[in-house]
Design a protein around this motif. Structure first.
Motif, mmCIF file in Angstrom:
data_model
loop_
_atom_site.group_PDB
_atom_site.id
_atom_site.type_symbol
_atom_site.label_atom_id
_atom_site.label_comp_id
_atom_site.label_asym_id
_atom_site.label_seq_id
_atom_site.Cartn_x
_atom_site.Cartn_y
_atom_site.Cartn_z
ATOM 1 N N THR A 1 -18.695 12.497 -12.868
ATOM 2 C CA THR A 1 -17.707 13.375 -12.717
ATOM 3 C C THR A 1 -17.872 14.144 -11.354
ATOM 4 O OG1 THR A 1 -19.082 15.007 -13.830
ATOM 5 C CG2 THR A 1 -17.656 13.754 -15.178
ATOM 6 N N ASP A 2 -16.896 14.770 -11.085
ATOM 7 C CA ASP A 2 -16.745 15.712 -9.971
ATOM 8 C C ASP A 2 -17.074 16.952 -10.277
ATOM 9 O OD1 ASP A 2 -14.763 16.807 -11.389
ATOM 10 O OD2 ASP A 2 -13.097 15.800 -10.140
ATOM 11 N N ASP A 3 -17.165 17.989 -9.167
ATOM 12 C CA ASP A 3 -17.468 19.409 -9.478
ATOM 13 C C ASP A 3 -16.746 20.260 -10.644
ATOM 14 O OD1 ASP A 3 -19.227 18.925 -7.510
ATOM 15 O OD2 ASP A 3 -17.782 19.746 -5.893
ATOM 16 N N GLN A 4 -15.445 19.938 -10.903
ATOM 17 C CA GLN A 4 -14.597 20.259 -11.841
ATOM 18 C C GLN A 4 -14.718 19.675 -13.172
ATOM 19 O OE1 GLN A 4 -13.351 19.605 -8.844
ATOM 20 N NE2 GLN A 4 -13.638 21.520 -8.099
ATOM 21 N N GLY A 5 -15.730 18.634 -13.417
ATOM 22 C CA GLY A 5 -16.011 17.914 -14.695
ATOM 23 C C GLY A 5 -15.207 16.933 -15.084
ATOM 24 N N ASN A 6 -14.402 16.497 -13.948
ATOM 25 C CA ASN A 6 -13.177 15.357 -14.252
ATOM 26 C C ASN A 6 -14.053 14.228 -14.097
ATOM 27 O OD1 ASN A 6 -11.225 17.324 -14.624
ATOM 28 N ND2 ASN A 6 -10.822 17.553 -12.523
ATOM 29 N N GLU A 7 -13.694 13.366 -14.933
ATOM 30 C CA GLU A 7 -14.391 11.827 -14.694
ATOM 31 C C GLU A 7 -13.854 11.055 -13.496
ATOM 32 O OE1 GLU A 7 -14.281 7.653 -17.152
ATOM 33 O OE2 GLU A 7 -14.173 9.552 -18.217
ATOM 34 N N ILE A 8 -14.778 10.632 -12.762
ATOM 35 C CA ILE A 8 -14.467 9.922 -11.621
ATOM 36 C C ILE A 8 -14.389 8.470 -11.737
ATOM 37 C CG2 ILE A 8 -14.963 9.318 -9.148
ATOM 38 C CD1 ILE A 8 -16.149 12.222 -8.893
ATOM 39 N N GLU A 9 -15.624 8.063 -12.378
ATOM 40 C CA GLU A 9 -15.763 6.434 -12.593
ATOM 41 C C GLU A 9 -16.901 6.419 -13.671
ATOM 42 O OE1 GLU A 9 -17.838 4.303 -9.654
ATOM 43 O OE2 GLU A 9 -18.622 5.944 -8.644
ATOM 44 N N ARG A 10 -17.125 5.237 -14.118
ATOM 45 C CA ARG A 10 -18.120 4.932 -15.081
ATOM 46 C C ARG A 10 -18.904 3.658 -14.599
ATOM 47 N NH1 ARG A 10 -16.106 5.296 -21.570
ATOM 48 N NH2 ARG A 10 -14.919 7.289 -21.191
ATOM 49 N N LYS A 11 -20.147 3.922 -14.643
ATOM 50 C CA LYS A 11 -21.227 3.071 -14.198
ATOM 51 C C LYS A 11 -21.801 2.541 -15.440
ATOM 52 C CE LYS A 11 -21.771 5.127 -9.365
ATOM 53 N NZ LYS A 11 -22.666 5.366 -8.650
ATOM 54 N N ARG A 12 -21.965 1.096 -15.213
ATOM 55 C CA ARG A 12 -22.783 0.368 -16.383
ATOM 56 C C ARG A 12 -24.376 0.031 -15.995
ATOM 57 N NH1 ARG A 12 -22.494 -2.218 -21.153
ATOM 58 N NH2 ARG A 12 -20.156 -1.807 -20.994
ATOM 59 N N LEU A 13 -25.257 0.688 -16.494
ATOM 60 C CA LEU A 13 -26.570 0.842 -16.220
ATOM 61 C C LEU A 13 -27.364 -0.620 -16.568
ATOM 62 C CD1 LEU A 13 -27.678 4.415 -17.167
ATOM 63 C CD2 LEU A 13 -26.697 3.620 -15.043
#
Length: 284
Positions: free
Chosen positions: A225-237
């Motif tokens: 997420t960014d500083d505002q808590g918005n989702e940027i991307e999803r990473k599979r670990l």
């Protein structure tokens, strides 16, 4: 290893505030490549003609800048450069300022020693600067001639050049000749087998920790997420990443116990170096 030296004889240059003054009489000066560049004047960081002396008496040009570290060359008896493979040779003919600064100070010293543990077995072109700074009479007079004889110089297409091509020096030819020349004239090579008896025995130990609890495991997908808590991307670990995070707590606890036992032993001079891969594990 040098018992005749007192701590007051050694000077370490961390930044420009530590630069040498005229009244300094240190026997050993230690600095980094970048600080050498910073403490050298712009003239000494320029490319020098490797084939021409600076004056009629055969000496290299004097540096007029009083603050330039090269200008103190009258006191430099020996230059020791560690990790000398960083002094790369540019195929374009213009080396970096760090390489030029090292060249300037080395050519005004009585003796030069380069140390490196990084071999240049298949790309000897980067050896040109190092060898040329030590002995100018060993290799061909120019880097291009060195590239032709030992680096399999060839013309390759290049859309960034106005001519549409460039010369590539990343090859290797006459390898036996070059190796014999280096071993005979300038290079002392030490293999691990040559010094194995001087090294302490290596002890390997596998530390088995309890299986991580279910709550220690991170989710398979990490949401960024960014500083505002918005989702940027999803990473599979990866599984290795998840295992590293899951056991990091127990690893940290085990290390703290070990480090604490070392601190309790006042006479102990042991140091611990910890290697880790994932940032989240290191930050733990």
């Amino acid at each position: 290893w040098m018992p005749h030296l007192a701590p007051s004889d050694i000077h370490v240059i961390f930044d420009s505030a530590d630069k040498l003054r005229d009244d300094d009489a240190y026997k050993v000066v230690i600095t980094s490549y970048d600080m050498l560049r910073r403490l050298s004047c712009s003239r000494c960081c320029e490319q020098e003609d490797p084939s021409a002396p600076a004056s009629a008496d055969g000496n290299y040009r004097a540096c007029p800048a009083e603050s330039c570290i090269v200008s103190r060359n009258s006191g430099w008896k020996i230059i020791i450069a560690d990790e000398s493979h960083k002094l790369a040779t540019s195929a374009m003919g213009t080396d970096s300022q760090i390489t030029n600064a090292v060249r300037s100070v080395c050519r005004r010293a009585d003796h030069v020693v380069f140390l490196t543990g990084t071999p240049s077995l298949n790309k000897p072109f980067d050896l040109y600067n190092q060898i040329n700074m030590i002995r100018r009479d060993v290799l061909p007079s120019t880097r291009d001639a060195f590239g032709v004889r030992y680096c399999d110089k060839r013309k390759v297409p290049c859309r960034f050049m106005a001519s549409g091509f460039r010369y590539d020096y990343s090859g290797l030819c006459r390898s036996k000749e070059l190796h014999l020349l280096l071993r005979k004239e300038v290079m002392i090579r030490r293999m691990k087998t040559d010094i194995a008896e001087q090294l302490p025995e290596k002890t390997r130990q596998v530390v088995r920790l309890p299986e991580p609890m279910q709550c220690d495991w991170p989710p398979p997908v990490e949401i960024v997420t960014d500083d505002q808590g918005n989702e940027i991307e999803r990473k599979r670990l990866s599984q290795f990443h998840r295992v590293g995070i899951a056991k990091s707590g127990m690893v940290a606890q085990w290390l703290l116990e070990k480090l604490g036992s070392l601190e309790d032993n006042i006479d102990s001079a042991n140091k611990v170096v910890v290697f880790a891969h994932h940032k989240k594990v290191m930050n733990r």
